[in-house]
Design an enzyme around this catalytic site. Sequence first.
Site, mmCIF file in Angstrom:
data_model
loop_
_atom_site.group_PDB
_atom_site.id
_atom_site.type_symbol
_atom_site.label_atom_id
_atom_site.label_comp_id
_atom_site.label_asym_id
_atom_site.label_seq_id
_atom_site.Cartn_x
_atom_site.Cartn_y
_atom_site.Cartn_z
ATOM 1 N N PRO A 89 35.139 52.948 41.877
ATOM 2 C CA PRO A 89 34.365 51.513 41.804
ATOM 3 C C PRO A 89 34.224 50.426 40.574
ATOM 4 O O PRO A 89 33.573 49.228 40.732
ATOM 5 C CB PRO A 89 33.233 52.585 41.682
ATOM 6 C CG PRO A 89 33.158 54.315 41.264
ATOM 7 C CD PRO A 89 34.724 54.282 41.532
ATOM 8 N N GLU A 116 34.592 62.182 37.887
ATOM 9 C CA GLU A 116 33.570 61.218 37.481
ATOM 10 C C GLU A 116 34.728 60.294 37.145
ATOM 11 O O GLU A 116 33.735 59.220 36.828
ATOM 12 C CB GLU A 116 33.020 61.493 36.024
ATOM 13 C CG GLU A 116 31.493 62.824 35.978
ATOM 14 C CD GLU A 116 30.825 62.347 37.330
ATOM 15 O OE1 GLU A 116 30.381 60.896 36.460
ATOM 16 O OE2 GLU A 116 30.693 63.232 37.918
ATOM 17 N N ARG A 154 47.694 47.977 59.794
ATOM 18 C CA ARG A 154 47.906 47.468 61.429
ATOM 19 C C ARG A 154 47.927 45.692 61.137
ATOM 20 O O ARG A 154 48.484 45.445 61.804
ATOM 21 C CB ARG A 154 46.241 47.020 62.078
ATOM 22 C CG ARG A 154 45.319 46.547 60.812
ATOM 23 C CD ARG A 154 44.035 46.075 61.144
ATOM 24 N NE ARG A 154 43.946 45.310 62.717
ATOM 25 C CZ ARG A 154 43.638 44.095 62.044
ATOM 26 N NH1 ARG A 154 43.846 43.313 61.446
ATOM 27 N NH2 ARG A 154 43.889 43.166 63.234
ATOM 28 N N ASP A 169 42.655 37.396 65.220
ATOM 29 C CA ASP A 169 41.517 38.310 64.206
ATOM 30 C C ASP A 169 40.958 37.767 63.764
ATOM 31 O O ASP A 169 40.996 36.394 62.926
ATOM 32 C CB ASP A 169 42.595 39.051 62.835
ATOM 33 C CG ASP A 169 42.177 39.959 62.874
ATOM 34 O OD1 ASP A 169 40.743 40.689 62.968
ATOM 35 O OD2 ASP A 169 43.279 40.904 62.498
HETATM 36 C C1 JD8 Z 1 37.473 57.040 43.888
HETATM 37 C C2 JD8 Z 1 35.195 59.798 41.476
HETATM 38 C C3 JD8 Z 1 33.118 59.055 42.450
HETATM 39 C C4 JD8 Z 1 32.107 57.383 40.913
HETATM 40 C C5 JD8 Z 1 30.426 58.904 40.161
HETATM 41 C C6 JD8 Z 1 30.829 61.160 41.417
HETATM 42 C C7 JD8 Z 1 35.783 53.197 45.652
HETATM 43 N N1 JD8 Z 1 33.693 51.659 46.764
HETATM 44 C C8 JD8 Z 1 34.027 52.551 46.153
HETATM 45 N N2 JD8 Z 1 32.492 53.962 46.260
HETATM 46 N N3 JD8 Z 1 32.880 54.345 44.986
HETATM 47 C C9 JD8 Z 1 34.030 54.913 45.010
HETATM 48 C C10 JD8 Z 1 34.531 56.011 44.168
HETATM 49 C C11 JD8 Z 1 33.990 56.732 43.955
HETATM 50 C C12 JD8 Z 1 34.554 57.928 43.246
HETATM 51 C C13 JD8 Z 1 36.099 57.938 43.023
HETATM 52 C C14 JD8 Z 1 36.424 55.625 44.495
HETATM 53 C C15 JD8 Z 1 36.387 59.002 41.756
HETATM 54 N N4 JD8 Z 1 34.256 59.037 42.574
HETATM 55 C C16 JD8 Z 1 32.211 59.194 40.984
HETATM 56 C C17 JD8 Z 1 31.536 57.107 39.626
HETATM 57 C C18 JD8 Z 1 30.208 57.614 39.603
HETATM 58 N N5 JD8 Z 1 30.411 58.819 41.404
HETATM 59 C C19 JD8 Z 1 35.025 53.884 45.529
HETATM 60 N N6 JD8 Z 1 37.568 52.765 45.837
#
Ligand code: JD8
Length: 253
Positions: A89, A116, A154, A169
């Site tokens: 994220p 996490e 793709r 596209d």
């Molecule tokens: C990787 C763990 C979950 C994230 C606590 C539980 C991308 N656009 C996106 N949304 N979420 C992710 C993503 C979430 C992930 C991981 C990607 C590894 N989590 C965690 C932080 C808070 N939760 C993503 N790309």
Amino acid sequence: MKFDIVTIFPRMFEGPTREGILGRAVERGLVDLRVHDLRDHTDDRHRTVDDVAYGGGPGMVLKPAPIFRALEAIRETRGLPGAVILTTPQGRTFSQADAVRLSRMEHVVVLCGRYEGVDERVCDHLATEELSIGDYVLTGGELPALVVLDAVVRLLPGAVGDEQSVELDSFNRGLLDYPHYTRPADFRGAAVPGVLLSGHHAEVRRWRKREALRRTLERRPDLLAAADLDDEERAILRELMAARQEETDDGRD
Ligand code: JD8
């Protein structure tokens, strides 16, 4: 193209990589896809991939050692990748431009986080980039890895039956797509726009341009700044904006 994915849930990739355009590209060898189980790179009896966070707090963190070892194994058997992507994220939002850039590489690795997240030393010393797929919270990096894989594959020559459809596209041109219709011409009282039945190809083309611009102006005006418009499209856009201005200026006089 070589594409490696490192995950604690390799089975999440089974269905999506067997179906559709992605499945066919894998089958035909356009992409040499390998999904690696992170637990195969542990060295303890319990195949431990996670640990508590230094400093305390809830949740577990993916340990660095198995991830570094997985990447070392990939380098040894597959060579040096052009990109090592961590899906997180905290990453920059993945775009069509990223998909195009990655599709031109010979070898891409994606590391999937869970819990996490991953130990920061993976971000600092192993990943070459961090990408997010959008502003919502998922449970891990596997679905983002599949999104990146799908968008990249793709674009590989021969992946999509009709090369023209990739070139035309919507995102390629920076506009939303125009509406599509198929038979019947009247479905439960809802008619297909007459121009599409007319056989006037020039009119159809102009109608599609207008609808693509109308929808983009309505739903994603942010895209218009970077859109690659021809003279006709710029003229149509001015008309649409003038018409909108009329609507909002109603009580002016
Ligand atoms: C990787 C763990 C979950 C994230 C606590 C539980 C991308 N656009 C996106 N949304 N979420 C992710 C993503 C979430 C992930 C991981 C990607 C590894 N989590 C965690 C932080 C808070 N939760 C993503 N790309």
